[in-house]
Design an enzyme around this catalytic site. Structure first.
Site, PDB file in Angstrom:
ATOM      1  N   GLY A 201      38.801  52.318  39.087  1.00 12.43           N
ATOM      2  CA  GLY A 201      37.609  52.838  38.438  1.00 12.43           C
ATOM      3  C   GLY A 201      37.240  52.116  37.142  1.00 12.43           C
ATOM      4  O   GLY A 201      36.073  51.861  36.884  1.00 12.43           O
ATOM      5  N   CYS A 326      51.915  32.628  24.858  1.00 11.21           N
ATOM      6  CA  CYS A 326      52.205  33.341  23.621  1.00 11.21           C
ATOM      7  C   CYS A 326      51.542  34.700  23.552  1.00 11.21           C
ATOM      8  O   CYS A 326      51.951  35.554  22.800  1.00 11.21           O
ATOM      9  CB  CYS A 326      51.770  32.511  22.429  1.00 11.21           C
ATOM     10  SG  CYS A 326      52.953  31.224  22.094  1.00 11.21           S
TER      11      CYS A 326
END
Lengths: 400, 336
Positions: A201, A326
């Site tokens: 949704g 990272c």
């Protein structure tokens, strides 16, 4: 400064009219749809309407082909376990290397516990599936083939219809994780051979915590969650009425805006992409440019690291995401970019911009305004760029 | 997003001493673009006094890599080479008000670059070419020397920490055994030198390798962590999930190979499996008897404390999982 939200593949803003549709189901029509009294009955009626709205978005033949779940991840798990349990004589699963972790982690677990043998099909440099490898993996031992409809990182679309036909030919079930595709590309399950389809949704301006698994009528099915007759016994637990109503409303709106998604939103994406490539040297677009979601743009910037770009963008009020190592806490760049064999020099600096119908021309202008400066600044810092005005190393991407 | 301190953010957005230093006479380069971060440190050293007069950096990397590099230059300017050599990566992290644990390798990169630059000034060879001991982690090009230094300097005692500080083991993790041996060796040396309490040291064989390895992979998000197994109540006949997990999974070819099992063989294997589990059941006052094998359905009779026990479904699924692992076929275990 209004923030610019370009991370709609991560999640979308719930449309205010969706919220308005949901609200009565918390305090006024709070009944349990299973109850016999009036409180239950009025909720039951609303759920039926919502189910039809989602049915329309999927172009499904029957409304009972929809099984509500708590989201895309649960839908994916349900499909995989159901297929293995429904076809006990078959112990293999075919999937791709670029699936969402909701598929890959389940497959890893099944493999580790010895419950299934997993074929992970690779992709080429544009993210297109290796059809020969897929064909070679198909056999009558395969219980389930599961390929995503569209990739969440690059937007690359897999030809799921054809892939499904190949799976059906060996008697395997076919599931597609269509979490990123539903609401962005037209879907018509009536004319499809796909057995199961997952959706979520919150990727289409609906609420979080609700999703669905489309299960074609007649498909062998075993529930993942037992303990009640809800969803015709296929997913136990009291219906999340407010969320189901919200998803219905969001589906109706998505259907209404489907054309806009593929015209105006696509034009925004294309303008951003062209603008970036015009203004910034040493960058290229990741993914299959011919067959791609209209809202997704994934650009690799050489010689800079993605998190550094995102931090600067964030300070300028722009939200995007990165396939860099990272940002995720892992030390390697995204499994999707690695599967596509994008060189590390560029994979670490890949940024995804994902649009929705709420984005505007001004949003694109803002990014084009600040991004070149950010790249310049970071490249000046980079030892590989060396601060010269020339292109540091002749860069001829074979994949662009 | 990471929880960076204001100082990290400040040094990232407004880095001090960024760029090339033309008159540098000491240069240290560490990392590589393929690893996701790389740092070139340039120092101007006054030959007479060995004082670092100026320092600049160029960094390819994330926010904390750039901030750590900039912090490093601020820290070393004005120091003599001898003073600079005494610095550790912790000094860089402290200067920035701390780094997220997963980002500590950024400070280690700064330390390594400083060592390399000073070695370069003195005309020594900085052993960053993996000649300093074996190359342990191929994914990130980390050699034994770097792991040893990081372990010693930061008193690291787990593989997770080694990965956070050096990136070693952050990729395919095939170097796990090497990392483990290195960590255990350095910890043992540190215990002997009185730098580390004996109970803190990492010991080979201290934990089951399979468990540690699994944990390391989970921490890095490679695989989903299983639910923490709850300690079994004394009276409940329950098979602890780790007892099952420790059994190595069969090779991927097993399921198809065992497809041709004869019924007799299958029954024997099922019996064997139940026999193996019986001690665990008996421990908890229960027992299990094989009644019938019908196709892939195994009928068993639970007795003793198992009868009426709420945990019996756990026992059943434990047997089921064990059968799947051992025989490579999905079985349904039904209590009768």
């Amino acid at each position: 400064m209004t923030p610019v939200y370009l991370d709609n593949n991560a999640t979308t803003r719930v449309e205010p009219s969706v919220v308005a549709a949901m609200l009565p189901f918390f305090t006024e029509q709070f009944g349990n749809a299973s109850s016999i009294h009036a409180f239950g009955a009025e909720v039951g009626g609303a759920l039926k309407t919502a189910r039809r709205e989602l049915q329309a978005l999927l172009g499904a033949e029957h409304d009972h082909e929809i099984v509500y779940t708590a989201g895309g991840t649960e839908s994916d798990s349900t499909a995989i376990f159901s297929a293995l349990e429904s076809l006990p004589d078959r112990t293999e699963i075919i999937t791709s290397k670029v699936e969402h972790p909701a598929i890959l982690a389940v497959c890893d677990h099944l493999e580790k516990t010895g419950r299934a043998r997993i074929h992970r099909i690779g992709v080429d440099k544009a993210g297109r599936l290796d059809l020969d490898a897929y064909r070679a993996a198909l056999s009558d031992k395969v219980a389930l083939v599961t390929f995503m409809w569209a990739n969440n990182e690059t937007g690359t679309i897999f030809p799921v219809e054809g892939l499904a036909e190949m799976a059906k030919a060996v008697g395997a079930l076919f599931h597609t994780d269509a979490v990123q595709a539903v609401g962005k590309v037209p879907i018509d399950m009536k004319s499809s051979v796909i057995d199961m389809l997952s959706l979520s949704g919150h990727k289409l301006h609906g609420p979080k915590g609700i999703g669905a698994l489309y299960v074609r009528r007649g498909t062998r099915f075993k529930p993942l969650i037992r303990g009640g007759h809800q969803e015709r016994g296929r997913r136990a637990g009291t219906e999340n009425a407010p969320a189901i109503v919200g998803l219905g409303k969001a589906a109706a709106l998505a259907l209404q805006h489907m054309e806009e998604e593929n015209t105006r939103v696509k034009a925004l994406r294309d303008r951003l992409e062209a603008g970036i490539q015009q203004r910034i040297p040493n960058c290229f677009v990741n993914g299959d440019k011919d067959d791609r979601l209209p809202n997704t743009c994934n650009v690799a910037f050489e010689y800079v690291e993605g998190e550094a770009i995102l931090l600067h963008l964030n300070r300028a009020g722009i939200a995007a995401s990165s396939g860099s190592a990272c940002t995720s806490g892992s030390l390697e760049p995204s499994h999707v970019l690695r599967a596509m064999d994008i060189p590390f020099t560029a994979a670490h600096g890949s940024i995804r911009f994902s649009f929705s119908r709420e984005n505007t021309d001004q949003d694109v202008d803002r990014v084009l305004d600040v991004l070149p400066g950010i790249l310049e600044k970071l490249r000046d810092l980079s030892p590989f760029w060396a601060g010269t005005n020339e292109t540091p190393k002749a860069f001829k991407p074979v994949y662009a | 997003m990471w929880d960076y301190t204001d100082k990290v953010k400040d040094y990232f957005f407004n880095p001090k001493n960024a760029g090339a230093l033309a008159e540098a006479n000491a240069v240290g380069e560490v990392g590589a673009i393929s690893c996701g971060d790389a740092l070139k440190l340039m120092l101007k050293v006054v030959p007479e006094t060995e004082i670092i007069e100026d320092a600049r950096f160029q960094t390819f990397g994330c926010g904390s890599a750039i901030a750590s590099s900039s912090a490093l230059t601020e820290l070393v300017i004005g120091k003599t080479l001898t003073e600079a050599l005494e610095m550790t990566n912790q000094d860089i992290a402290d200067f920035l008000g701390g780094l997220p644990p997963e980002k500590m390798h950024c400070s280690v990169m700064g330390y390594e670059a400083l060592q390399a630059a000073i070695a370069n000034y003195r005309g020594e060879e900085w052993h960053d070419d993996h000649e300093e001991g074996a190359l342990l982690c191929k994914c990130f090009g980390v050699d034994e020397g770097m792991v040893e230094r990081a372990v010693r300097m930061n008193k690291l005692t787990t593989i997770e920490q080694v990965t956070a500080f050096t990136k070693a083991g952050g990729g395919c993790l095939t170097c796990f055994d090497g990392l483990e041996a290195c960590l255990a060796k350095v910890n043992a040396e540190m215990v002997a030198e009185g730098l580390l309490a004996e109970h803190e040291a990492y010991r080979l064989g201290g934990t089951s390798q399979a468990v540690v390895k699994q944990k390391a992979r989970e921490m890095r998000g490679f695989v989903k962590a299983p639910e923490e197994p709850k300690p079994a109540p004394a009276a409940a006949p329950m098979i602890s999930l780790d007892q099952i997990a420790l059994v190595p999974p069969p090779s991927s070819a097993a399921p198809s190979a065992s497809g041709g099992l004869t019924m007799l063989k299958k029954i024997r294997l099922v019996e064997e499996t139940i026999e193996e589990m019986r001690p665990y059941l008996r421990q908890d006052g229960g027992d299990c008897e094989l009644i019938d094998v019908d196709g892939n359905t195994v009928k068993v009779k639970l007795s003793g404390a198992c009868v009426g026990c709420q945990m019996s479904s756990v026992t059943i699924s434990g047997i089921q999982e064990r059968l799947a692992v051992k025989i490579g076929l999905p079985f349904r275990v039904v209590p009768v």
